[in-house]
Design a protein around this motif. Structure first.
Motif, short mmCIF file in Angstrom:
data_model
loop_
_atom_site.label_atom_id
_atom_site.label_comp_id
_atom_site.label_asym_id
_atom_site.label_seq_id
_atom_site.Cartn_x
_atom_site.Cartn_y
_atom_site.Cartn_z
N PHE A 108 0.82 -1.22 0.00
CA PHE A 108 0.00 0.00 0.00
C PHE A 108 0.85 1.27 0.00
O PHE A 108 0.33 2.36 0.20
CB PHE A 108 -0.93 0.02 1.21
N ARG A 109 2.16 1.10 -0.15
CA ARG A 109 3.08 2.23 0.01
C ARG A 109 2.81 3.37 -0.97
O ARG A 109 2.85 4.54 -0.58
CB ARG A 109 4.52 1.73 -0.13
N LEU A 110 2.51 3.05 -2.21
CA LEU A 110 2.26 4.11 -3.20
C LEU A 110 1.03 4.93 -2.79
O LEU A 110 1.05 6.16 -2.87
CB LEU A 110 2.07 3.51 -4.59
N LYS A 111 0.00 4.23 -2.32
CA LYS A 111 -1.21 4.94 -1.84
C LYS A 111 -0.86 5.84 -0.66
O LYS A 111 -1.37 6.95 -0.54
CB LYS A 111 -2.29 3.93 -1.43
N GLY A 112 0.00 5.33 0.21
CA GLY A 112 0.44 6.11 1.37
C GLY A 112 1.20 7.36 0.96
O GLY A 112 1.00 8.43 1.54
N ILE A 113 2.06 7.22 -0.06
CA ILE A 113 2.83 8.39 -0.52
C ILE A 113 1.88 9.41 -1.16
O ILE A 113 2.02 10.61 -0.96
CB ILE A 113 3.97 7.97 -1.49
N TYR A 114 0.90 8.92 -1.92
CA TYR A 114 -0.11 9.83 -2.52
C TYR A 114 -0.86 10.57 -1.41
O TYR A 114 -1.05 11.79 -1.48
CB TYR A 114 -1.12 9.03 -3.35
N ALA A 115 -1.29 9.83 -0.38
CA ALA A 115 -2.03 10.44 0.73
C ALA A 115 -1.16 11.46 1.46
O ALA A 115 -1.64 12.53 1.83
CB ALA A 115 -2.50 9.35 1.69
N ILE A 149 6.59 9.13 -5.60
CA ILE A 149 5.56 8.69 -6.54
C ILE A 149 6.18 8.38 -7.91
O ILE A 149 5.94 7.32 -8.51
CB ILE A 149 4.45 9.76 -6.68
N LEU A 150 7.03 9.32 -8.38
CA LEU A 150 7.66 9.13 -9.70
C LEU A 150 8.55 7.89 -9.73
O LEU A 150 8.50 7.10 -10.67
CB LEU A 150 8.48 10.37 -10.07
N LEU A 151 9.36 7.73 -8.68
CA LEU A 151 10.26 6.56 -8.63
C LEU A 151 9.48 5.26 -8.54
O LEU A 151 9.86 4.27 -9.16
CB LEU A 151 11.21 6.68 -7.43
N TYR A 152 8.40 5.28 -7.77
CA TYR A 152 7.59 4.08 -7.61
C TYR A 152 7.02 3.64 -8.96
O TYR A 152 7.04 2.46 -9.32
CB TYR A 152 6.45 4.36 -6.63
N ARG A 176 8.22 4.50 -11.89
CA ARG A 176 9.33 4.11 -12.76
C ARG A 176 9.78 2.69 -12.45
O ARG A 176 10.14 1.93 -13.35
CB ARG A 176 10.50 5.08 -12.56
N THR A 177 9.78 2.36 -11.15
CA THR A 177 10.18 1.00 -10.76
C THR A 177 9.26 -0.02 -11.40
O THR A 177 9.70 -1.04 -11.93
CB THR A 177 10.10 0.85 -9.22
N LYS A 178 7.95 0.28 -11.36
CA LYS A 178 6.97 -0.65 -11.95
C LYS A 178 7.22 -0.78 -13.45
O LYS A 178 7.17 -1.87 -13.99
CB LYS A 178 5.56 -0.16 -11.68
N ASN A 179 7.49 0.38 -14.10
CA ASN A 179 7.75 0.36 -15.55
C ASN A 179 9.02 -0.41 -15.86
O ASN A 179 9.08 -1.18 -16.80
CB ASN A 179 7.90 1.79 -16.08
N THR A 180 10.08 -0.20 -15.03
CA THR A 180 11.36 -0.89 -15.24
C THR A 180 11.17 -2.39 -15.17
O THR A 180 11.67 -3.14 -16.00
CB THR A 180 12.39 -0.45 -14.16
N ILE A 181 10.37 -2.81 -14.16
CA ILE A 181 10.16 -4.26 -13.99
C ILE A 181 9.35 -4.82 -15.15
O ILE A 181 9.66 -5.86 -15.71
CB ILE A 181 9.47 -4.55 -12.63
N SER A 182 8.31 -4.03 -15.59
CA SER A 182 7.48 -4.54 -16.69
C SER A 182 8.21 -4.48 -18.04
O SER A 182 7.92 -5.26 -18.93
CB SER A 182 6.16 -3.78 -16.76
N ASP A 183 9.19 -3.52 -18.16
CA ASP A 183 9.97 -3.41 -19.41
C ASP A 183 11.11 -4.41 -19.49
O ASP A 183 11.75 -4.55 -20.52
CB ASP A 183 10.57 -2.00 -19.53
N CYS A 184 11.39 -5.04 -18.36
CA CYS A 184 12.54 -5.95 -18.28
C CYS A 184 12.42 -7.07 -19.32
O CYS A 184 11.40 -7.75 -19.37
CB CYS A 184 12.61 -6.54 -16.87
N PRO A 185 13.47 -7.26 -20.16
CA PRO A 185 13.38 -8.31 -21.18
C PRO A 185 13.36 -9.70 -20.56
O PRO A 185 13.98 -9.90 -19.53
CB PRO A 185 14.66 -8.11 -22.00
N PRO A 186 12.62 -10.58 -21.17
CA PRO A 186 12.50 -11.93 -20.58
C PRO A 186 13.83 -12.70 -20.62
O PRO A 186 14.69 -12.41 -21.41
CB PRO A 186 11.44 -12.60 -21.43
#
Lengths: 155, 116
Positions: free
Chosen positions: A80-87, A140-143, A145-155
């Motif tokens: 829930f950390r991203l929600k916490g940072i938004y709040a 928020i931005l880093l969070y 970006r982290t999600k994008n980095t993980i989803s962009d990671c080549p298989p």
């Protein structure tokens, strides 16, 4: 393999920084909420002295510390950390707007402050809040970006 | 589990900080206005006598605790519309003070705040 490690290291760095940011925000919100609850009467009297909040002082004196504790719980649990940072971002933004209003329209500004905050002048207090607003935004931005980095990671 | 580490550390520091630093209500000077602070030096029941109110500094004002019977133990005044004028800022004769109530403002252009 090299690519995978590069992505993994980058993601890990972002996770560590966002964890540190949420730790700092958690420290701020837990300290302020516990301070308010520890000296509830003083906090309520400070709100009563505020021309803008005095009609709702009794309600705000309870709702605000508990809302801050909810934010602390959100920041503590990694899922829930991203929600916490938004709040945190929204709450500190409101605090800062309230401070700016008070400085503009109210001659006497009571503060239920402890520790370092007691030593700060009101403009310094605003800069203190702005620092945490920027910190939340960075989180928020880093969070994201982290999600994008993980989803962009080549298989 | 390591992702809880910063949170646990923050909880320890925050609870420790609350335990060792007592927050209190302090008045902070608004940079936009000129303010004056007064302490009641008379006996209980004599709060309405303006000569019993002595001007003090902001730090003395914050250090002063209002205990005992005197409700109006200290007053902060300032003028929003005319911040540089010495009058009526320093004149607390327009403030209604009695032993049972906190000081009340009776003029539009200056505000009286008793200790929260």
């Amino acid at each position: 393999m090299k690519h995978f490690l590069k992505y993994q290291n980058k993601g890990l760095k972002h996770i560590i920084i966002t964890d540190l940011i949420s730790g700092l925000l958690l420290l701020l919100f837990l300290y302020t909420s516990l301070s308010k609850l520890a000296d509830y009467e003083t906090f309520k009297n400070v709100l009563l002295a505020s021309p803008l909040l005095s009609p709702l002082a009794g309600i705000i004196a309870w709702v605000l510390p508990f809302a801050e504790i909810v934010i602390v719980v959100l920041l503590f649990i990694p899922d829930f950390r991203l929600k916490g940072i938004y709040a945190s971002f929204i709450t500190i933004l409101f605090f800062t707007l309230y401070l700016i209003y008070m400085i503009t329209f109210t001659p006497h500004l009571p503060c239920n402050c402890g520790g370092v905050l007691k030593l700060l002048t009101w403009p310094q207090h605003i800069f203190f809040n702005l620092f945490f607003i920027l910190l939340s935004l960075t989180g928020i931005l880093l969070y994201k970006r982290t999600k994008n980095t993980i989803s962009d990671c080549p298989p | 589990m390591y992702r809880y580490l910063t949170g646990i550390l923050a909880v320890i520091i925050a609870t420790g900080a609350v335990a060792f630093t007592k927050p209190n209500a302090t008045m902070k000077q608004n940079p936009k206005t000129l303010s004056y602070y007064f302490q009641f030096t008379g006996a209980h029941g004599d709060e309405a006598n303006v000569t019993e109110w002595q001007e003090i500094s902001l730090s003395d004002y914050n250090a002063l605790s209002c205990s005992g019977q005197n409700e109006g133990c200290k007053i902060a005044t300032s003028s929003v519309s005319n911040p540089t004028a010495s009058f009526p800022n320093r004149d607390i004769s327009s403030v209604t003070v009695n032993a049972n109530d906190v000081p009340q403002q009776t003029m539009d252009n200056f505000q009286v705040v008793n200790k929260p």
